[in-house]
Design a protein around this motif. Sequence first.
Motif, PDB file in Angstrom:
ATOM      1  N   MET A 120       4.397  -0.826  -6.398  1.00 23.84           N
ATOM      2  CA  MET A 120       3.272   0.388  -6.193  1.00 23.84           C
ATOM      3  C   MET A 120       2.673   0.220  -4.396  1.00 23.84           C
ATOM      4  O   MET A 120       2.198  -1.337  -3.392  1.00 23.84           O
ATOM      5  N   LYS A 121       2.326   1.758  -3.873  1.00 26.29           N
ATOM      6  CA  LYS A 121       1.269   1.828  -2.553  1.00 26.29           C
ATOM      7  C   LYS A 121      -0.163   1.648  -3.248  1.00 26.29           C
ATOM      8  O   LYS A 121      -0.042   3.171  -3.386  1.00 26.29           O
ATOM      9  N   ILE A 122      -0.820   1.788  -1.834  1.00 18.07           N
ATOM     10  CA  ILE A 122      -2.062   1.212  -2.739  1.00 18.07           C
ATOM     11  C   ILE A 122      -2.819   1.568  -1.006  1.00 18.07           C
ATOM     12  O   ILE A 122      -2.824   0.901  -0.400  1.00 18.07           O
ATOM     13  N   SER A 123      -3.405   2.826  -1.553  1.00 20.98           N
ATOM     14  CA  SER A 123      -4.874   2.652  -0.175  1.00 20.98           C
ATOM     15  C   SER A 123      -6.319   2.285  -0.243  1.00 20.98           C
ATOM     16  O   SER A 123      -6.509   2.554  -1.509  1.00 20.98           O
ATOM     17  N   ILE A 124      -6.660   1.512   0.812  1.00 21.22           N
ATOM     18  CA  ILE A 124      -8.092   0.482   0.372  1.00 21.22           C
ATOM     19  C   ILE A 124      -8.774   1.218   1.319  1.00 21.22           C
ATOM     20  O   ILE A 124      -8.742   0.613   2.695  1.00 21.22           O
ATOM     21  N   GLY A 125     -10.890   1.204   1.068  1.00 23.20           N
ATOM     22  CA  GLY A 125     -11.277   1.689   2.468  1.00 23.20           C
ATOM     23  C   GLY A 125     -12.351   1.707   1.397  1.00 23.20           C
ATOM     24  O   GLY A 125     -12.793   1.512   0.490  1.00 23.20           O
ATOM     25  N   ASN A 126     -13.673   0.895   3.121  1.00 26.28           N
ATOM     26  CA  ASN A 126     -14.636   0.820   2.405  1.00 26.28           C
ATOM     27  C   ASN A 126     -15.899   0.946   3.229  1.00 26.28           C
ATOM     28  O   ASN A 126     -15.088   0.248   4.500  1.00 26.28           O
ATOM     29  N   ASP A 127     -16.631   0.476   3.256  1.00 27.60           N
ATOM     30  CA  ASP A 127     -17.664   0.678   4.129  1.00 27.60           C
ATOM     31  C   ASP A 127     -18.877  -1.215   3.861  1.00 27.60           C
ATOM     32  O   ASP A 127     -17.752  -1.499   3.744  1.00 27.60           O
ATOM     33  N   HIS A 128     -19.535  -1.162   4.963  1.00 29.18           N
ATOM     34  CA  HIS A 128     -20.427  -2.280   5.269  1.00 29.18           C
ATOM     35  C   HIS A 128     -20.825  -2.790   3.724  1.00 29.18           C
ATOM     36  O   HIS A 128     -20.451  -3.969   4.024  1.00 29.18           O
ATOM     37  N   ALA A 129     -20.647  -2.393   3.025  1.00 27.20           N
ATOM     38  CA  ALA A 129     -21.275  -3.469   1.766  1.00 27.20           C
ATOM     39  C   ALA A 129     -20.282  -3.593   0.833  1.00 27.20           C
ATOM     40  O   ALA A 129     -19.893  -4.389   0.238  1.00 27.20           O
ATOM     41  N   GLY A 130     -18.430  -3.169   1.240  1.00 29.14           N
ATOM     42  CA  GLY A 130     -17.543  -3.692   0.586  1.00 29.14           C
ATOM     43  C   GLY A 130     -16.482  -3.903   1.530  1.00 29.14           C
ATOM     44  O   GLY A 130     -15.870  -4.714   0.346  1.00 29.14           O
ATOM     45  N   THR A 157       2.147  -2.876  -1.875  1.00 30.98           N
ATOM     46  CA  THR A 157       1.655  -2.102  -0.773  1.00 30.98           C
ATOM     47  C   THR A 157       0.399  -2.222  -1.112  1.00 30.98           C
ATOM     48  O   THR A 157       0.616  -1.047  -1.274  1.00 30.98           O
ATOM     49  N   VAL A 158       0.067  -2.465   0.827  1.00 37.01           N
ATOM     50  CA  VAL A 158      -1.956  -2.204   0.784  1.00 37.01           C
ATOM     51  C   VAL A 158      -2.080  -1.811   2.185  1.00 37.01           C
ATOM     52  O   VAL A 158      -1.903  -2.090   2.769  1.00 37.01           O
ATOM     53  N   THR A 159      -2.173  -0.827   1.914  1.00 36.56           N
ATOM     54  CA  THR A 159      -2.953   0.552   3.628  1.00 36.56           C
ATOM     55  C   THR A 159      -4.209   0.175   3.732  1.00 36.56           C
ATOM     56  O   THR A 159      -5.284   0.551   2.842  1.00 36.56           O
ATOM     57  N   ASN A 160      -4.704  -0.786   4.831  1.00 34.67           N
ATOM     58  CA  ASN A 160      -5.884  -0.524   4.574  1.00 34.67           C
ATOM     59  C   ASN A 160      -7.161   0.269   6.165  1.00 34.67           C
ATOM     60  O   ASN A 160      -6.452   0.246   6.936  1.00 34.67           O
ATOM     61  N   TYR A 161      -7.927   1.418   5.390  1.00 38.91           N
ATOM     62  CA  TYR A 161      -8.329   1.601   6.686  1.00 38.91           C
ATOM     63  C   TYR A 161      -9.747   0.753   6.211  1.00 38.91           C
ATOM     64  O   TYR A 161     -10.911   1.502   7.380  1.00 38.91           O
ATOM     65  N   GLY A 162     -10.116  -0.021   5.922  1.00 39.04           N
ATOM     66  CA  GLY A 162     -11.751  -0.724   6.888  1.00 39.04           C
ATOM     67  C   GLY A 162     -12.479  -0.047   5.770  1.00 39.04           C
ATOM     68  O   GLY A 162     -13.070   0.479   5.608  1.00 39.04           O
ATOM     69  N   THR A 163     -14.080  -0.692   6.719  1.00 42.52           N
ATOM     70  CA  THR A 163     -14.507  -1.395   8.111  1.00 42.52           C
ATOM     71  C   THR A 163     -13.890  -2.812   7.470  1.00 42.52           C
ATOM     72  O   THR A 163     -13.606  -3.419   6.448  1.00 42.52           O
ATOM     73  N   ASN A 164     -13.674  -3.327   8.358  1.00 44.46           N
ATOM     74  CA  ASN A 164     -14.074  -4.831   8.273  1.00 44.46           C
ATOM     75  C   ASN A 164     -14.714  -5.781   9.263  1.00 44.46           C
ATOM     76  O   ASN A 164     -14.489  -6.637   9.117  1.00 44.46           O
TER      77      ASN A 164
END
Length: 146
Positions: A1-11, A28-35
């Motif tokens: 499965m394709k999964i996208s993930i995104g977060n702010d500084h708290a996550g 498969t994970v696409t990371n949109y950050g932030t890191n």
Amino acid sequence: MKISIGNDHAGTGYKEMIKEKLESMGHTVTNYGTNSEDSVDYPDFVHPVAEDVENKKADLGIIICGSGNGANMTANKHQGVRSALCWNVEIAKLAREHNDANIISIPSRFVAENLATEMVETFVNTDFEGGRHQRRVDKIPAKKYC
């Protein structure tokens, strides 16, 4: 499965743990950050996740911010996105089963990391029941009532 993930500084920490878990499950994970834990604006990281789901580049999305509310509101501005703010496993399961939610919004300041991972695992592994729920989901998109 394709999964996208995104977060702010708290996550950021949650995202890393969730991403690792999903990849170990074969997704498969696409990371949109932030890191980083430096303050950022959550919409900058949520919109790309919602766009992936909206454009069917991802099967599901995961968004994480402090309360989960801002990220959830942002994602739900996109056509075809049904983002659910979840704070326990049962809510995550019902969001998929009854609402065909395609994005889970996690409030990192209000759920423990292990609970967040368990919610994501449940969300990803639960199917939409359809049936009577489909009629309700079909009524979600905004229409003009005059």
